[in-house]
Design an enzyme around this catalytic site. Structure first.
Site, PDB file in Angstrom:
ATOM      1  N   LYS A 165      11.948  48.029-103.153  1.00  0.00           N
ATOM      2  CA  LYS A 165      10.689  47.767-102.486  1.00  0.00           C
ATOM      3  C   LYS A 165      10.440  48.859-101.445  1.00  0.00           C
ATOM      4  O   LYS A 165      11.093  48.899-100.400  1.00  0.00           O
ATOM      5  CB  LYS A 165      10.704  46.378-101.840  1.00  0.00           C
ATOM      6  CG  LYS A 165      10.730  45.260-102.874  1.00  0.00           C
ATOM      7  CD  LYS A 165       9.552  45.354-103.823  1.00  0.00           C
ATOM      8  CE  LYS A 165       9.589  44.310-104.914  1.00  0.00           C
ATOM      9  NZ  LYS A 165       8.447  44.428-105.835  1.00  0.00           N
ATOM     10  N   LYS A 265       2.738  39.985-115.673  1.00  0.00           N
ATOM     11  CA  LYS A 265       3.087  38.779-114.919  1.00  0.00           C
ATOM     12  C   LYS A 265       2.316  37.596-115.498  1.00  0.00           C
ATOM     13  O   LYS A 265       1.086  37.648-115.629  1.00  0.00           O
ATOM     14  CB  LYS A 265       2.744  38.949-113.438  1.00  0.00           C
ATOM     15  CG  LYS A 265       3.685  39.873-112.667  1.00  0.00           C
ATOM     16  CD  LYS A 265       3.310  39.888-111.199  1.00  0.00           C
ATOM     17  CE  LYS A 265       4.422  40.498-110.338  1.00  0.00           C
ATOM     18  NZ  LYS A 265       4.499  41.958-110.478  1.00  0.00           N
TER      19      LYS A 265
END
Length: 367
Positions: A165, A265
């Site tokens: 991240k 997703k």
């Protein structure tokens, strides 16, 4: 078969690491998940789950999922849950947009279809490819040294895919990428996921500074156009996620050669039905995929496993096991990670049963 009742349950999912942080200072300590039960007049009940990544990631938030079900649910009573095309058409006509609201309902209806057919959902989605599915581990945004140590620890647990991240200060992100790359072994893959966090000039600085590193760059900027411009300036493999939320953006990305990998997703597309459409289009076009969801517990993890396991292996870049990140189990029967991999259940439907603690506290009912 007809839908007779839709019930929703709210479940808190605390993180084992205590905190999950990503671009722009965004962070979550406890994820707010919604489990949906779709009941039928035949006595078969299907279960789904939706868990937005907080209210500041995609246009989705936990309370909105439940409010949307209150709005949408009455329009679905009397529908046949096995007719997934008709069901999704009705949901799209009765509630414009709000794909994430529809996701858990659609997922629950796939669970019902599998139970009626006596087959696991992965077989209904196209068949079971291979013995298991390779997983990635998301590495929460911390100092470069801490993130490198997290990569080392998770590699020892069997993971071979790591999603860093980044999307913060470019200079520190360059250090994060270099530090993490320094602990990798042959066969590992590193993804620097900015989650839209860089401006274009920052993204260009970072990709140029790490040209010598074997790393994938994921969604560096907010807009598709910004990401495409960065893509054209870097030799790194490129992943798009937030910009791709339907078939039209996916086709545009393919035409523009905007990505090498796309992130599918489930809730971003509105459920397994539309995620399967996107997956099958990617298969036809030869685009590799990360198959996952925004977040979730055991039920979402089971759905991810079925979608991923029914995807041809050469185009299955990776998936993830969200139930290993959290301290609360919201169902039994979900796949469990073994050495950085998992497998979809062979039981009918999704192969999961919500725990008694989850089912004890409904927060809404539509009948």
């Amino acid at each position: 078969m007809k839908i007779t009742r839709i019930v929703a349950y709210q479940v808190d999912l605390p993180l084992k690491e205590g905190r999950y942080a990503w671009s722009g200072g965004k962070a979550v300590d406890v994820f707010d998940s919604t489990v949906v039960a779709v009941e039928t007049d035949s006595g078969i009940t299907g279960y789904g789950e939706v868990c937005p990544l907080g209210p500041f990631y995609l246009p989705a938030y936990a309370a909105g999922a439940r409010a949307g079900i209150v709005e949408l649910g009455p329009q679905l009573i009397g529908c046949d849950p096995r007719e997934l095309g008709q069901l999704n058409d009705r949901m799209d006509r009765c509630l414009r947009g709000h794909a994430y609201v529809k996701s858990a309902v659609d997922m629950a209806c796939w669970d019902i279809l599998g139970k009626v057919a006596g087959l696991p959902v992965c077989q209904l989605l196209g068949g079971r490819f291979g013995e298991d599915v390779l997983l990635y581990r998301a590495i929460s945004q911390r100092s470069p040294a801490e993130m490198a140590e997290n990569v080392r620890q998770y590699r020892d647990e069997g993971y071979r895919r790591f999603q860093l991240k980044v999307g913060g200060d470019p200079d520190e992100d360059i250090e994060r990428i270099r530090a993490a790359a320094g602990v990798l072994q042959p066969g590992d893959r590193l993804v620097a996921d900015a989650n839209t966090g860089w401006t274009r000039h920052e993204a260009v600085r970072v990709v140029n500074a790490v040209r010598d590193i074997d790393v994938y760059i994921e969604q560096p900027c907010l807009s598709y156009e910004e990401c495409l411009s960065v893509r054209r300036l870097t030799p790194h493999p490129f992943v798009l996620d937030e910009s791709i939320d339907g078939l039209q953006p996916l086709l545009r990305g393919h035409t523009d050669l905007a990505m090498d990998v796309v992130n599918i997703k489930i809730s971003k597309f509105g459920g397994l039905t539309h995620a399967r459409q996107a997956r099958d289009l990617c298969v036809s076009l030869g685009i590799a995929m990360t198959l996952e969801d925004s977040w979730g517990g055991d039920i979402v993890t089971a759905a991810i496993a079925h979608l991923a396991h029914s995807t041809p292996e050469p185009l299955r870049f990776t998936s993830t096991d969200f139930n290993s990140y959290v301290t609360v189990a919201n169902a039994t029967g979900a796949p469990q990670r073994e050495g950085g991999r998992f497998s979809a259940s062979g039981e009918p439907g999704l192969g999961v049963t919500p725990t008694d603690a989850v089912l004890a506290n409904p927060v809404l009912e539509v009948a």
